[in-house]
Each structure stands twice: as structure tokens, then as C-alpha cells.
Design an enzyme around this catalytic site. Structure first.
Site, PDB file in Angstrom:
ATOM      1  N   ILE A 134       0.805  -1.227   0.000  1.00 22.54           N
ATOM      2  CA  ILE A 134       0.000   0.000   0.000  1.00 22.54           C
ATOM      3  C   ILE A 134       0.831   1.267   0.000  1.00 22.54           C
ATOM      4  CG2 ILE A 134      -2.130  -0.928   0.974  1.00 22.54           C
ATOM      5  CD1 ILE A 134      -1.147  -0.171   3.738  1.00 22.54           C
ATOM      6  N   GLY A 166       7.916   4.255  -0.211  1.00 22.36           N
ATOM      7  CA  GLY A 166       8.538   5.572  -0.087  1.00 22.36           C
ATOM      8  C   GLY A 166      10.044   5.492  -0.139  1.00 22.36           C
ATOM      9  N   THR A 167      10.675   6.585   0.287  1.00 25.05           N
ATOM     10  CA  THR A 167      12.132   6.670   0.287  1.00 25.05           C
ATOM     11  C   THR A 167      12.724   5.778   1.364  1.00 25.05           C
ATOM     12  OG1 THR A 167      11.486   8.991   0.289  1.00 25.05           O
ATOM     13  CG2 THR A 167      13.784   8.505  -0.186  1.00 25.05           C
ATOM     14  N   PHE A 168      11.980   5.614   2.450  1.00 26.15           N
ATOM     15  CA  PHE A 168      12.569   4.936   3.599  1.00 26.15           C
ATOM     16  C   PHE A 168      11.908   3.602   3.931  1.00 26.15           C
ATOM     17  CE2 PHE A 168      12.891   9.567   4.303  1.00 26.15           C
ATOM     18  CZ  PHE A 168      14.271   9.687   4.178  1.00 26.15           C
ATOM     19  N   SER A 169      10.801   3.310   3.263  1.00 23.16           N
ATOM     20  CA  SER A 169      10.098   2.085   3.644  1.00 23.16           C
ATOM     21  C   SER A 169       9.122   1.608   2.573  1.00 23.16           C
ATOM     22  CB  SER A 169       9.317   2.326   4.935  1.00 23.16           C
ATOM     23  OG  SER A 169       8.159   3.090   4.650  1.00 23.16           O
ATOM     24  N   VAL A 215       5.272  -0.277   2.696  1.00 22.42           N
ATOM     25  CA  VAL A 215       4.209  -0.611   3.641  1.00 22.42           C
ATOM     26  C   VAL A 215       3.246  -1.608   3.000  1.00 22.42           C
ATOM     27  CG1 VAL A 215       2.347   0.303   5.083  1.00 22.42           C
ATOM     28  CG2 VAL A 215       4.422   1.653   4.742  1.00 22.42           C
ATOM     29  N   LYS A 262       5.134  -1.991   8.194  1.00 21.48           N
ATOM     30  CA  LYS A 262       6.068  -1.024   7.606  1.00 21.48           C
ATOM     31  C   LYS A 262       7.473  -1.611   7.634  1.00 21.48           C
ATOM     32  CE  LYS A 262       7.710   3.748   7.906  1.00 21.48           C
ATOM     33  NZ  LYS A 262       7.423   5.110   8.312  1.00 21.48           N
ATOM     34  N   ASP A 265       7.522  16.221   8.794  1.00 21.76           N
ATOM     35  CA  ASP A 265       7.173  15.788   7.435  1.00 21.76           C
ATOM     36  C   ASP A 265       5.656  15.760   7.246  1.00 21.76           C
ATOM     37  OD1 ASP A 265       7.842  15.089   4.872  1.00 21.76           O
ATOM     38  OD2 ASP A 265       8.185  12.967   5.304  1.00 21.76           O
TER      39      ASP A 265
HETATM   40  P1  ADP Z   1       7.389   6.289   4.436  1.00 21.03           P
HETATM   41  O1  ADP Z   1       8.437   6.610   5.442  1.00 21.03           O
HETATM   42  O2  ADP Z   1       7.863   5.308   3.423  1.00 21.03           O
HETATM   43  O3  ADP Z   1       6.765   7.508   3.819  1.00 21.03           O
HETATM   44  P2  ADP Z   1       4.843   5.946   5.852  1.00 21.03           P
HETATM   45  O4  ADP Z   1       4.797   5.567   7.285  1.00 21.03           O
HETATM   46  O5  ADP Z   1       4.539   7.358   5.497  1.00 21.03           O
HETATM   47  O6  ADP Z   1       6.260   5.489   5.246  1.00 21.03           O
HETATM   48  O7  ADP Z   1       3.847   5.014   5.046  1.00 21.03           O
HETATM   49  C1  ADP Z   1       3.778   5.076   3.633  1.00 21.03           C
HETATM   50  C2  ADP Z   1       2.344   4.917   3.159  1.00 21.03           C
HETATM   51  O8  ADP Z   1       1.814   3.659   3.608  1.00 21.03           O
HETATM   52  C3  ADP Z   1       1.387   5.960   3.703  1.00 21.03           C
HETATM   53  O9  ADP Z   1       1.377   7.127   2.911  1.00 21.03           O
HETATM   54  C4  ADP Z   1       0.052   5.226   3.631  1.00 21.03           C
HETATM   55  O10 ADP Z   1      -0.469   5.261   2.321  1.00 21.03           O
HETATM   56  C5  ADP Z   1       0.449   3.796   3.953  1.00 21.03           C
HETATM   57  N1  ADP Z   1       0.271   3.539   5.417  1.00 21.03           N
HETATM   58  C6  ADP Z   1       1.185   3.737   6.392  1.00 21.03           C
HETATM   59  N2  ADP Z   1       0.691   3.414   7.596  1.00 21.03           N
HETATM   60  C7  ADP Z   1      -0.578   3.005   7.396  1.00 21.03           C
HETATM   61  C8  ADP Z   1      -1.651   2.542   8.259  1.00 21.03           C
HETATM   62  N3  ADP Z   1      -1.483   2.416   9.571  1.00 21.03           N
HETATM   63  N4  ADP Z   1      -2.838   2.226   7.699  1.00 21.03           N
HETATM   64  C9  ADP Z   1      -3.013   2.327   6.369  1.00 21.03           C
HETATM   65  N5  ADP Z   1      -2.065   2.747   5.503  1.00 21.03           N
HETATM   66  C10 ADP Z   1      -0.853   3.078   5.994  1.00 21.03           C
HETATM   67 MG    MG Z   2       5.497   8.945   4.547  1.00 16.24          MG
END
Ligand code: ADP
Ligand code: MG
Length: 398
Positions: free
Chosen positions: A29, A32-35, A37, A95, A182
Site C-alpha cells: 500500500i 517511499g524513500t525509507f520504507s 508498507v 512497515k 514531514d
Molecule cells: P514512508 O516513510 O515510506 O513515507 P509511511 O509511514 O509514510 O512510510 O507510510 C507510507 C504509506 O503507507 C502511507 O502514505 C500510507 O499510504 C500507507 N500507510 C502507512 N501506515 C498506514 C496505516 N497504519 N494504515 C493504512 N495505511 C498506511
Molecule cells: Mg510517509
């Protein structure tokens, strides 16, 4: 599910020992740059205790601990054909933090999430696993709508729900002395049916003051600031000022945290303020509001910090940019002819951006909130608590 995503999920299941015993991966779902999910089902959720929602995650009341479950009341559970209690599936977000992230960074994110648990506007950390150098954080899955789909149809009424929820989250985070760093739509998962969202992604978050590299001029009262500026104590200017960009500038480069996402960085981040506060998140929230009012996403499109300053200057004008720079002991100069002395008001800008004739009274109220958020001087910018007390929320014009 896309075959390449399937393959990616299988790889995680195969390499992360034991993960498939507890989670059934459903889809990817976020990337990103760091992860990366994933959405997954927690197949063992019943067998351990956690202080998170035990019913459908779409149910607001049950986002927190369900009293019934805490008391161990399983009697009313439905029984399926095989005689086992029928459970509602429990969805989580896994994540997977890239191994290229430093262990300190990962620890920081998990620690801050742990500190911030217990507030319904911050997505709680259920647990985290490590296998060799790989770390996976487990969060409850929060159903939300993609901002790129919603932003054009958002009415002022919707903005009110969105920002009330976002500011409640920020008020809580800031009260803990934590800067998110952020704030942007992909890090605030908003659910239009629940009319609320949760804050995610504390990967860049920090405790206020943890990276101060000396007090910035902006921490002084205006009078002191003026005095120090004149004595060029802070501006560190070469004795004889040169025109244009100085070559072989002997002054040490100033270092300041500039973590964040382009287009959402506050002016003080661009001006390398060494005493950044929680107000940087309020600016970023303002950029989201500008996006919604102006119906343009992304609103700012700069490739780097200098371009970002040019974009900002085209709105605020040279005079106010010079003032904003001076707050942090910096000098703002430009010879770009399209940047005016005085800049434009928000109302005009939003009218141009959204291609409308004029603004409704409720949109004008939104503009008044916007100007309190996108205030160049962080000391004068609204805090999350102040924003919640703004007429936009307390005395809404429909
Ligand atoms: P990153 O550091 O890669 O940006 P995020 O924590 O922002 O990681 O998560 C990336 C994306 O994953 C989010 O923009 C969202 O779309 C999805 N996501 C993250 N956490 C959740 C969650 N608890 N429930 C649903 N979607 C999630
Ligand atoms: Mg993010």
C-alpha cells in the site's frame, strides 16, 4: 494484486523468518524513500493482548481499547461451522523499514511512536520485529482515501473536519515537545466517513532542541535582534560587502536540519534556522490548506531550497522575504524581475489558482486561517492549539 507486488511480498515472507506465521500479506500500500508498507491480516490477533481496537477498525469507538474485550468477554462471539469462534479479520499495516536507514533513525522512529501512544489521532505502534538487519513495524491498518482523489472535491466543510483532526494530532505531538517534520497529505491518513485521520510516519520526527547547533537570532526579542543584526554579529558578513554571489567566501557554512519534503518546508527551514520549533509543522499544514483552497496539488513545485525561496518570494514579495531572512540572521537578495516588492494577498492567489470569480464567505474564513498558518515569522505563526481556537472552527460560516 500485481504479480510483481506478489513476488515482493513472497520475498518478505521467505526472508523474514516467522513473519508468515502471524501475518497474511494482502497487498502493498505504500512505497517511499525509507520504507515499503503492506496491508496484512494479523492471524493471531486474538492470542496476545494489545491496547488497540478489537472490533472493525472503521468503527471510531473501537479504535481504542474495547472494554468488552479487556474483560475477556468472548461469550457473545459467533461460532463458525468448524466450531471455532468466528473472528472479524484484523488488518494491520506492516512497515518494512529499508536496511539503508541507520539503526539510530529506526530506533528514533519507534521510540517516538511509543512515547506518543494512547492518542487516537496518532497511529499507534502495536509492535515491531527485527530479523537480522531488517525491521518491520506493525501498526493498525487505518482505512483512508487518497488525497489526490479528494482534494478537488473538498468543500470548506470537509476542510474543517480534516484540519480539526490534523490540528488535534499536532497539538498532542507538539505538547510532547516533538516535531513531526514531514507533515504532508501522504503522512496524514484521512477517512472522510469518520471525518478524522491519523498521523503516520515519524521517520523524520525529533524532539525539539535535539539538533540545535547554537541559538538562532530568531529566539531573541525584536529589539535585541535588531541590535545584533546591525553589529553583524549574527549575519557574519564580510567586512566589505560585495555585489553578487561572493566567491571564496571565508564564512563557515551554516548547518541546520532541513529534513522534510520539498514544497512543504517552512521558511525558517529554508533560511537554515538553527532553533527550529514545532511551528514548522504548522507551516506544512498551511501548505495543505492552500492546496485545498487553491485546488492545486502539489501547490509548490520547487526542485531545491533556492527555487523554493523564489516561489515563496513570488507570493510574499521581496520586502517580507528580507524581513523573514533577517529573523534568522540571513540576507535575502534577488534580481529576478517577476518578484515584486510587495507580493500578493492570499485571497487573490487562491482566486487565480482555483480559477473562480470570487470566494464565498466560508472560503474567506479559510483564507484567514491560512494566513495565520503561512506566516513567515514562526513566532507569530499559529500553534496547533491556537489554530483549534480559530473562528474557522469555533464560529464556522457555512
Ligand atoms: P514512508 O516513510 O515510506 O513515507 P509511511 O509511514 O509514510 O512510510 O507510510 C507510507 C504509506 O503507507 C502511507 O502514505 C500510507 O499510504 C500507507 N500507510 C502507512 N501506515 C498506514 C496505516 N497504519 N494504515 C493504512 N495505511 C498506511
Ligand atoms: Mg510517509
Amino acid at each position: 494484486v500485481d504479480p510483481s507486488v506478489k513476488e515482493d511480498m513472497k520475498k518478505l515472507e521467505d526472508t523474514f523468518t516467522g513473519i508468515s506465521k502471524r501475518f497474511r500479506l494482502i497487498n502493498r500500500i505504500g512505497e517511499g524513500t525509507f520504507s515499503t508498507v503492506y496491508k496484512a491480516e494479523d492471524i493471531l490477533y486474538d492470542q496476545y493482548q494489545n491496547d488497540w481496537d478489537s472490533e472493525d477498525s472503521l468503527d471510531e469507538k473501537n479504535w481504542r481499547v474495547s472494554k468488552k474485550r479487556r474483560l475477556g468477554d468472548n461469550v457473545t462471539q459467533k461460532v463458525s461451522s468448524n466450531g471455532m469462534p468466528k473472528k472479524k479479520p484484523r488488518y494491520v499495516a506492516l512497515k518494512k523499514i529499508y536496511v539503508t536507514s541507520s539503526p539510530l533513525r529506526i530506533q528514533n522512529e519507534l521510540e517516538l511512536l511509543h512515547d506518543l501512544r494512547g492518542n487516537s489521532s496518532v497511529c499507534p505502534l502495536i509492535t515491531a520485529f527485527r530479523h537480522q538487519d531488517q525491521v518491520v513495524a506493525v501498526l493498525p491498518y487505518f482505512p483512508h482515501t487518497d488525497f489526490r482523489i479528494q482534494y478537488r472535491t473538498f468543500l470548506v466543510r470537509d476542510m474543517r473536519h480534516y484540519f480539526r483532526s490534523l490540528f488535534m494530532a499536532l497539538a498532542f505531538v507538539h505538547k510532547h515537545g516533538i516535531l513531526h517534520r514531514d507533515i504532508k497529505p501522504t503522512n496524514f491518513l484521512y477517512n472522510p466517513e469518520l471525518k478524522r485521520g491519523v498521523l503516520v510516519d515519524f521517520g523524520l520526527a525529533e524532539r525539539q532542541g535535539s539538533d540545535y547547533t547554537g541559538p538562532c537570532l530568531c529566539t531573541n526579542p525584536a529589539q535585541v535582534r535588531q541590535m545584533r543584526l546591525q553589529s553583524s554579529y549574527y549575519t557574519n558578513q564580510p567586512a566589505h560587502q560585495q555585489h553578487g554571489y561572493p566567491k571564496n567566501d571565508p564564512r563557515p557554512a551554516r548547518r541546520a536540519n532541513r529534513a522534510g519534503t520539498r514544497g512543504f518546508r517552512a521558511p525558517e527551514v529554508l533560511f537554515k534556522c538553527t532553533s527550529q520549533t514545532t511551528k514548522i509543522d504548522m507551516w506544512s499544514a498551511g501548505v495543505i490548506l492552500l492546496t485545498l483552497l487553491g485546488r492545486r496539488f502539489p501547490f509548490f513545485n520547487s526542485a531545491d531550497d533556492v527555487e523554493a525561496l523564489v516561489e515563496m518570494a513570488s507570493i510574499f514579495g521581496v520586502r517580507r522575504m528580507k524581513y523573514a531572512a533577517s529573523l534568522h540572521g540571513q540576507i535575502f537578495e534577488t534580481n529576478i524581475p517577476t518578484i515584486g516588492e510587495r507580493g500578493y494577498g492570499w485571497e487573490k492567489l487562491v482566486i487565480w489558482s482555483s480559477c473562480v470569480e470570487d470566494l464565498t464567505a466560508s472560503e474567506q474564513q479559510g483564507i484567514r486561517l491560512l494566513s495565520g498558518l503561512m506566516e513567515l515569522n514562526p513566532n507569530k505563526r499559529l500553534s496547533a492549539k491556537e489554530a483549534l481556537a480559530h473562528e474557522f472552527f469555533t464560529n464556522p460560516i457555512e
